[in-house]
Design a protein around this motif. Structure first.
Motif, PDB file in Angstrom:
ATOM      1  N   GLY A   2     -31.010 -16.180  11.052  1.00 39.07           N
ATOM      2  CA  GLY A   2     -30.327 -15.233  10.178  1.00 39.07           C
ATOM      3  C   GLY A   2     -31.122 -13.956  10.029  1.00 39.07           C
ATOM      4  O   GLY A   2     -31.619 -13.400  11.006  1.00 39.07           O
ATOM      5  N   ARG A   3     -31.271 -13.497   8.791  1.00 34.22           N
ATOM      6  CA  ARG A   3     -32.052 -12.288   8.524  1.00 34.22           C
ATOM      7  C   ARG A   3     -33.545 -12.560   8.389  1.00 34.22           C
ATOM      8  O   ARG A   3     -34.321 -11.669   8.082  1.00 34.22           O
ATOM      9  N   GLY A   4     -33.931 -13.824   8.610  1.00 29.43           N
ATOM     10  CA  GLY A   4     -35.348 -14.127   8.766  1.00 29.43           C
ATOM     11  C   GLY A   4     -36.121 -14.461   7.518  1.00 29.43           C
ATOM     12  O   GLY A   4     -37.342 -14.327   7.493  1.00 29.43           O
ATOM     13  N   ARG A   5     -35.469 -14.974   6.468  1.00 26.12           N
ATOM     14  CA  ARG A   5     -36.231 -15.250   5.242  1.00 26.12           C
ATOM     15  C   ARG A   5     -37.254 -16.359   5.450  1.00 26.12           C
ATOM     16  O   ARG A   5     -38.384 -16.262   4.965  1.00 26.12           O
ATOM     17  N   HIS A   6     -36.897 -17.419   6.188  1.00 24.09           N
ATOM     18  CA  HIS A   6     -37.881 -18.459   6.483  1.00 24.09           C
ATOM     19  C   HIS A   6     -38.946 -17.946   7.443  1.00 24.09           C
ATOM     20  O   HIS A   6     -40.136 -18.239   7.277  1.00 24.09           O
ATOM     21  N   SER A   7     -38.524 -17.175   8.448  1.00 26.30           N
ATOM     22  CA  SER A   7     -39.473 -16.635   9.434  1.00 26.30           C
ATOM     23  C   SER A   7     -40.535 -15.787   8.754  1.00 26.30           C
ATOM     24  O   SER A   7     -41.738 -15.887   9.070  1.00 26.30           O
ATOM     25  N   ARG A   8     -40.116 -14.935   7.833  1.00 33.80           N
ATOM     26  CA  ARG A   8     -41.053 -14.026   7.164  1.00 33.80           C
ATOM     27  C   ARG A   8     -42.069 -14.808   6.348  1.00 33.80           C
ATOM     28  O   ARG A   8     -43.262 -14.478   6.348  1.00 33.80           O
ATOM     29  N   TYR A   9     -41.599 -15.837   5.675  1.00 32.01           N
ATOM     30  CA  TYR A   9     -42.539 -16.622   4.869  1.00 32.01           C
ATOM     31  C   TYR A   9     -43.496 -17.400   5.761  1.00 32.01           C
ATOM     32  O   TYR A   9     -44.710 -17.449   5.485  1.00 32.01           O
ATOM     33  N   LEU A  10     -43.000 -17.997   6.836  1.00 30.63           N
ATOM     34  CA  LEU A  10     -43.879 -18.713   7.755  1.00 30.63           C
ATOM     35  C   LEU A  10     -44.935 -17.785   8.348  1.00 30.63           C
ATOM     36  O   LEU A  10     -46.098 -18.161   8.515  1.00 30.63           O
ATOM     37  N   SER A  11     -44.533 -16.561   8.639  1.00 31.72           N
ATOM     38  CA  SER A  11     -45.482 -15.568   9.140  1.00 31.72           C
ATOM     39  C   SER A  11     -46.564 -15.277   8.105  1.00 31.72           C
ATOM     40  O   SER A  11     -47.744 -15.134   8.450  1.00 31.72           O
ATOM     41  N   SER A  12     -46.171 -15.220   6.832  1.00 27.28           N
ATOM     42  CA  SER A  12     -47.146 -14.928   5.764  1.00 27.28           C
ATOM     43  C   SER A  12     -48.164 -16.048   5.605  1.00 27.28           C
ATOM     44  O   SER A  12     -49.250 -15.832   5.055  1.00 27.28           O
ATOM     45  N   LEU A  13     -47.833 -17.246   6.100  1.00 24.07           N
ATOM     46  CA  LEU A  13     -48.766 -18.372   6.058  1.00 24.07           C
ATOM     47  C   LEU A  13     -49.764 -18.331   7.214  1.00 24.07           C
ATOM     48  O   LEU A  13     -50.669 -19.167   7.278  1.00 24.07           O
ATOM     49  N   GLY A  14     -49.574 -17.373   8.132  1.00 24.48           N
ATOM     50  CA  GLY A  14     -50.531 -17.198   9.222  1.00 24.48           C
ATOM     51  C   GLY A  14     -50.071 -17.732  10.562  1.00 24.48           C
ATOM     52  O   GLY A  14     -50.835 -17.705  11.533  1.00 24.48           O
ATOM     53  N   TYR A  15     -48.829 -18.193  10.653  1.00 25.39           N
ATOM     54  CA  TYR A  15     -48.322 -18.686  11.925  1.00 25.39           C
ATOM     55  C   TYR A  15     -47.744 -17.549  12.759  1.00 25.39           C
ATOM     56  O   TYR A  15     -47.333 -16.511  12.235  1.00 25.39           O
ATOM     57  N   ASN A  16     -47.728 -17.749  14.061  1.00 25.16           N
ATOM     58  CA  ASN A  16     -47.060 -16.818  14.969  1.00 25.16           C
ATOM     59  C   ASN A  16     -45.601 -17.244  15.095  1.00 25.16           C
ATOM     60  O   ASN A  16     -45.307 -18.307  15.644  1.00 25.16           O
ATOM     61  N   VAL A  17     -44.710 -16.424  14.582  1.00 24.64           N
ATOM     62  CA  VAL A  17     -43.325 -16.837  14.404  1.00 24.64           C
ATOM     63  C   VAL A  17     -42.387 -15.963  15.229  1.00 24.64           C
ATOM     64  O   VAL A  17     -42.499 -14.731  15.241  1.00 24.64           O
ATOM     65  N   THR A  18     -41.464 -16.630  15.917  1.00 24.62           N
ATOM     66  CA  THR A  18     -40.352 -15.956  16.582  1.00 24.62           C
ATOM     67  C   THR A  18     -39.071 -16.385  15.892  1.00 24.62           C
ATOM     68  O   THR A  18     -38.776 -17.579  15.816  1.00 24.62           O
ATOM     69  N   GLY A  19     -38.325 -15.426  15.376  1.00 26.82           N
ATOM     70  CA  GLY A  19     -37.029 -15.711  14.781  1.00 26.82           C
ATOM     71  C   GLY A  19     -35.935 -15.360  15.779  1.00 26.82           C
ATOM     72  O   GLY A  19     -35.934 -14.261  16.338  1.00 26.82           O
ATOM     73  N   ALA A  20     -35.026 -16.289  16.027  1.00 29.10           N
ATOM     74  CA  ALA A  20     -33.968 -16.071  17.020  1.00 29.10           C
ATOM     75  C   ALA A  20     -32.605 -16.376  16.399  1.00 29.10           C
ATOM     76  O   ALA A  20     -32.454 -17.364  15.672  1.00 29.10           O
TER      77      ALA A  20
END
Length: 243
Positions: free
Chosen positions: A55-73
């Motif tokens: 979607g608009r990446g709300r989970h992706s953004r939070y996972l990124s803030s935890l220090g993971y390398n995140v790809t949202g698709a």
């Protein structure tokens, strides 16, 4: 004039109205789920995560803030265009059909908030699980966070009206041919709109069949975002961990 859609997930998700209707989703609950999930999966520090149907990446953004390398698709070009404003060195977004592998591998591939079971063709559901499995590295885990269909059907609210940002959404819910269906009707700027959400009422047994067909191994099943035991009649969620 009434605007109607055929393939609802390619059109409804691409409208601003979808995000208006669901703007009050619980971010604190989503963050708690991500905290619990990443700890349970023991994803390595700086590990890679694919957020599939982001979607608009709300989970992706939070996972990124935890220090993971995140790809949202996501298939929705508008959602990805919106999400791209949040990109950084360890967060990227791309338009992608989740029925197809990305050609890369990740420590975890997550499919969250009932972002599965939309397809008209059964093979597309199976292909999505095969694609997730193909995108996992040797130690990676797949996660599908689905509704508990039995619980949803038992507690279905047939009709509801919600007013958000001055738009009154008239919602109807029913079960039809193995799908849980929600119709969304509203008016905005003098135009009438009608959309439909249609999701397969998959049970745990249905998923177990899909996992077998995809040669995937179901490791664990949880019933809520605190990762408590799944109970077929009372759990609100069906959260499956596989590889």
């Amino acid at each position: 004039m009434t605007k109607q859609t055929t393939k609802w997930f390619t059109s409804w998700f691409n409208t601003p109205f979808y995000h208006t209707l669901y703007k009050d989703r619980d971010s604190a609950e989503a963050q708690t789920f991500m905290d619990n999930l990443t700890q349970y999966l023991n994803i390595p520090e700086g590990g890679s995560i694919l957020d599939l149907a982001c979607g608009r990446g709300r989970h992706s953004r939070y996972l990124s803030s935890l220090g993971y390398n995140v790809t949202g698709a996501d298939l929705s070009e508008n959602s990805i265009a919106f999400a791209k404003q949040f990109e950084n060195s360890n967060l990227h977004f791309e338009v992608h059909d989740m029925c197809q592998p990305t050609g890369r591998t990740f420590d975890a591939v997550v499919n969250l908030f009932t972002s599965f079971g939309y397809f008209d063709k059964d093979e597309d559901n199976l292909n999505t699980i095969k694609a997730i499995k193909a995108d996992l590295n040797e130690t990676g885990f797949g996660v599908i966070d689905f509704m508990n269909s039995d619980y949803v059907i038992e507690n279905l609210v047939p009709e509801e009206t919600k007013t958000v940002d001055g738009i009154t959404f008239n919602l109807k819910r029913f079960v039809e041919n193995g799908y849980i269906v929600k119709t969304i009707a509203f008016e905005n700027d003098g135009e009438s709109y009608q959309f439909e959400e249609r999701v397969r009422a998959f049970s745990l047994k249905d998923f177990e069949t899909l996992f077998d067909q995809a040669d995937a191994y179901l490791l664990d099943v949880f019933g809520d975002y605190k990762l408590r035991k799944f109970h077929p009649k009372t759990s609100e969620r069906l959260i499956m961990i596989f590889k």
